[in-house]
Design a protein around this motif. Structure first.
Motif, PDB file in Angstrom:
ATOM      1  N   MET A   1       0.825  -1.209   0.000  1.00  0.00           N
ATOM      2  CA  MET A   1       0.000   0.000   0.000  1.00  0.00           C
ATOM      3  C   MET A   1       0.856   1.255   0.000  1.00  0.00           C
ATOM      4  SD  MET A   1      -2.861   1.118   2.830  1.00  0.00           S
ATOM      5  CE  MET A   1      -1.674   1.552   4.111  1.00  0.00           C
ATOM      6  N   TRP A   2       0.537   2.190  -0.891  1.00  0.00           N
ATOM      7  CA  TRP A   2       1.130   3.523  -0.884  1.00  0.00           C
ATOM      8  C   TRP A   2       0.245   4.461  -0.072  1.00  0.00           C
ATOM      9  CZ3 TRP A   2       5.803   4.950  -2.358  1.00  0.00           C
ATOM     10  CH2 TRP A   2       6.480   4.241  -3.365  1.00  0.00           C
ATOM     11  N   PHE A   3       0.856   5.328   0.707  1.00  0.00           N
ATOM     12  CA  PHE A   3       0.117   6.416   1.348  1.00  0.00           C
ATOM     13  C   PHE A   3       1.090   7.544   1.658  1.00  0.00           C
ATOM     14  CE2 PHE A   3       1.804   3.977   4.825  1.00  0.00           C
ATOM     15  CZ  PHE A   3       2.135   4.916   5.785  1.00  0.00           C
ATOM     16  N   THR A   4       0.553   8.716   1.900  1.00  0.00           N
ATOM     17  CA  THR A   4       1.368   9.876   2.240  1.00  0.00           C
ATOM     18  C   THR A   4       1.358  10.056   3.749  1.00  0.00           C
ATOM     19  OG1 THR A   4       0.780  10.921   0.145  1.00  0.00           O
ATOM     20  CG2 THR A   4       1.754  12.330   1.830  1.00  0.00           C
ATOM     21  N   LEU A   5       2.532  10.128   4.346  1.00  0.00           N
ATOM     22  CA  LEU A   5       2.669  10.188   5.796  1.00  0.00           C
ATOM     23  C   LEU A   5       2.311  11.577   6.323  1.00  0.00           C
ATOM     24  CD1 LEU A   5       3.681   8.487   8.250  1.00  0.00           C
ATOM     25  CD2 LEU A   5       5.927   9.541   7.895  1.00  0.00           C
ATOM     26  N   GLY A   6       1.476  11.599   7.346  1.00  0.00           N
ATOM     27  CA  GLY A   6       1.224  12.846   8.062  1.00  0.00           C
ATOM     28  C   GLY A   6       0.012  13.634   7.638  1.00  0.00           C
ATOM     29  N   ILE A   7      -0.806  13.097   6.729  1.00  0.00           N
ATOM     30  CA  ILE A   7      -1.977  13.869   6.282  1.00  0.00           C
ATOM     31  C   ILE A   7      -3.280  13.121   6.544  1.00  0.00           C
ATOM     32  CG2 ILE A   7      -0.667  15.130   4.541  1.00  0.00           C
ATOM     33  CD1 ILE A   7      -2.030  13.333   2.435  1.00  0.00           C
ATOM     34  N   ARG A   8      -3.245  12.185   7.481  1.00  0.00           N
ATOM     35  CA  ARG A   8      -4.435  11.462   7.932  1.00  0.00           C
ATOM     36  C   ARG A   8      -5.030  10.565   6.853  1.00  0.00           C
ATOM     37  NH1 ARG A   8      -6.046  14.795  12.339  1.00  0.00           N
ATOM     38  NH2 ARG A   8      -4.097  15.668  13.145  1.00  0.00           N
ATOM     39  N   GLU A   9      -4.215  10.095   5.909  1.00  0.00           N
ATOM     40  CA  GLU A   9      -4.704   9.091   4.966  1.00  0.00           C
ATOM     41  C   GLU A   9      -4.832   7.736   5.643  1.00  0.00           C
ATOM     42  OE1 GLU A   9      -2.288   8.838   1.499  1.00  0.00           O
ATOM     43  OE2 GLU A   9      -3.093  10.655   0.628  1.00  0.00           O
ATOM     44  N   VAL A  10      -4.098   7.557   6.731  1.00  0.00           N
ATOM     45  CA  VAL A  10      -4.102   6.315   7.486  1.00  0.00           C
ATOM     46  C   VAL A  10      -4.411   6.648   8.941  1.00  0.00           C
ATOM     47  CG1 VAL A  10      -2.537   5.054   5.944  1.00  0.00           C
ATOM     48  CG2 VAL A  10      -1.587   6.528   7.737  1.00  0.00           C
ATOM     49  N   LEU A  11      -4.381   5.650   9.811  1.00  0.00           N
ATOM     50  CA  LEU A  11      -4.606   5.899  11.230  1.00  0.00           C
ATOM     51  C   LEU A  11      -3.606   6.922  11.763  1.00  0.00           C
ATOM     52  CD1 LEU A  11      -5.122   2.257  12.571  1.00  0.00           C
ATOM     53  CD2 LEU A  11      -6.879   3.925  11.970  1.00  0.00           C
ATOM     54  N   LYS A  12      -4.066   7.729  12.706  1.00  0.00           N
ATOM     55  CA  LYS A  12      -3.160   8.712  13.303  1.00  0.00           C
ATOM     56  C   LYS A  12      -1.972   8.004  13.974  1.00  0.00           C
ATOM     57  CE  LYS A  12      -2.957  12.844  16.178  1.00  0.00           C
ATOM     58  NZ  LYS A  12      -3.709  13.804  17.026  1.00  0.00           N
ATOM     59  N   GLY A  13      -2.227   6.814  14.494  1.00  0.00           N
ATOM     60  CA  GLY A  13      -1.142   6.036  15.089  1.00  0.00           C
ATOM     61  C   GLY A  13      -0.065   5.664  14.094  1.00  0.00           C
ATOM     62  N   TRP A  14      -0.449   5.454  12.849  1.00  0.00           N
ATOM     63  CA  TRP A  14       0.545   5.196  11.793  1.00  0.00           C
ATOM     64  C   TRP A  14       1.333   6.466  11.493  1.00  0.00           C
ATOM     65  CZ3 TRP A  14      -0.139   1.512   7.161  1.00  0.00           C
ATOM     66  CH2 TRP A  14      -0.468   0.232   7.606  1.00  0.00           C
ATOM     67  N   ASP A  15       0.628   7.586  11.359  1.00  0.00           N
ATOM     68  CA  ASP A  15       1.317   8.849  11.074  1.00  0.00           C
ATOM     69  C   ASP A  15       2.373   9.145  12.140  1.00  0.00           C
ATOM     70  OD1 ASP A  15       0.074   9.532   8.692  1.00  0.00           O
ATOM     71  OD2 ASP A  15      -1.483  10.731   9.641  1.00  0.00           O
ATOM     72  N   LEU A  16       2.062   8.807  13.389  1.00  0.00           N
ATOM     73  CA  LEU A  16       3.009   9.058  14.470  1.00  0.00           C
ATOM     74  C   LEU A  16       4.102   7.985  14.525  1.00  0.00           C
ATOM     75  CD1 LEU A  16       0.470  10.030  17.287  1.00  0.00           C
ATOM     76  CD2 LEU A  16       1.953  11.583  16.008  1.00  0.00           C
ATOM     77  N   GLY A  17       3.721   6.742  14.266  1.00  0.00           N
ATOM     78  CA  GLY A  17       4.630   5.625  14.501  1.00  0.00           C
ATOM     79  C   GLY A  17       5.554   5.272  13.362  1.00  0.00           C
TER      80      GLY A  17
END
Length: 209
Positions: free
Chosen positions: A73-89
């Motif tokens: 999976m591609w996603f952009t970090l830090g813009i809430r495309e995924v769980l906030k826990g992912w953005d932080l972790g």
């Protein structure tokens, strides 16, 4: 689809108590594997390609991108495309690195839950970072989109970029869709309403993530 479009189109959890604030929920991060040489570390605004497995607190797996024959999976970090826990972790991570994230409900699906995820679930993820690319809001991406090098983006330049992204990912061009997407992007991002996106309007600011 592709995340450059999603990111272009796209709470505080602190509660006051007796004049103070409750501490924010935190992600428990364990590095399981890290390459000996790390040429680049992930940061907000980067695009990340990952494989991941998800587990409930009792150890039951509820998702695996490998076992279920899903694509990475591609996603952009830090813009809430995924769980906030992912953005932080998943910040400061190397390609080839594997991490274990234990994410409390407040940074996952909260009181509502989602699908097979019950409300107030603490979730564990095993995440392998496969690749890091410049995100759609990087200065490099801005320069790529800025066809006439005037340090601002017109609707035409944004539509041309969307068209090329569609073609790159195997989707047929759709002028009406590109026009509507560009209009939506400018409605949200053109803060001074001058008909252009400046570098400042385009590029992510870390305190807003």
């Amino acid at each position: 689809m592709f995340l450059v479009v999603l990111s272009l189109l796209g709470s505080s959890m602190l509660v006051s108590v007796s004049g103070g604030k409750l501490p924010e929920a935190e992600v428990d991060i364990e590095v399981l594997q890290r390459p000996f040489i790390c040429h680049r570390r992930s940061k907000y605004g980067d695009m990340l390609l990952v494989h991941h497995d998800g587990y409930f607190e009792n150890g039951t797996m509820f998702y695996s991108s490998r076992r279920q024959n899903e694509k990475s999976m591609w996603f952009t970090l830090g813009i809430r495309e995924v769980l906030k826990g992912w953005d932080l972790g998943l910040q400061d991570m190397c390609s080839g690195e594997k991490r274990k994230l234990v994410i409390p409900p407040a940074l996952a699906y909260g009181k509502e839950g989602k699908g097979k995820i019950p409300p107030e679930s603490t979730l564990t993820f095993l995440v392998e970072l496969l690749e890091i690319r410049n995100g759609p809001r990087s200065h490099e991406s801005f320069q790529e989109m800025d066809l006439n090098d005037d340090w601002r983006l017109s609707k035409y330049e944004v539509k041309e970029y969307l068209r090329k992204e569609f073609e790159r990912y195997g989707y047929p061009p759709n002028d009406t869709l590109h026009e509507n997407m560009a209009a939506d992007i400018f409605a949200k991002e053109d803060t001074n309403k001058d008909g252009f996106l400046s570098s400042r309007e385009f590029t992510y600011k870390h305190d807003e993530l």
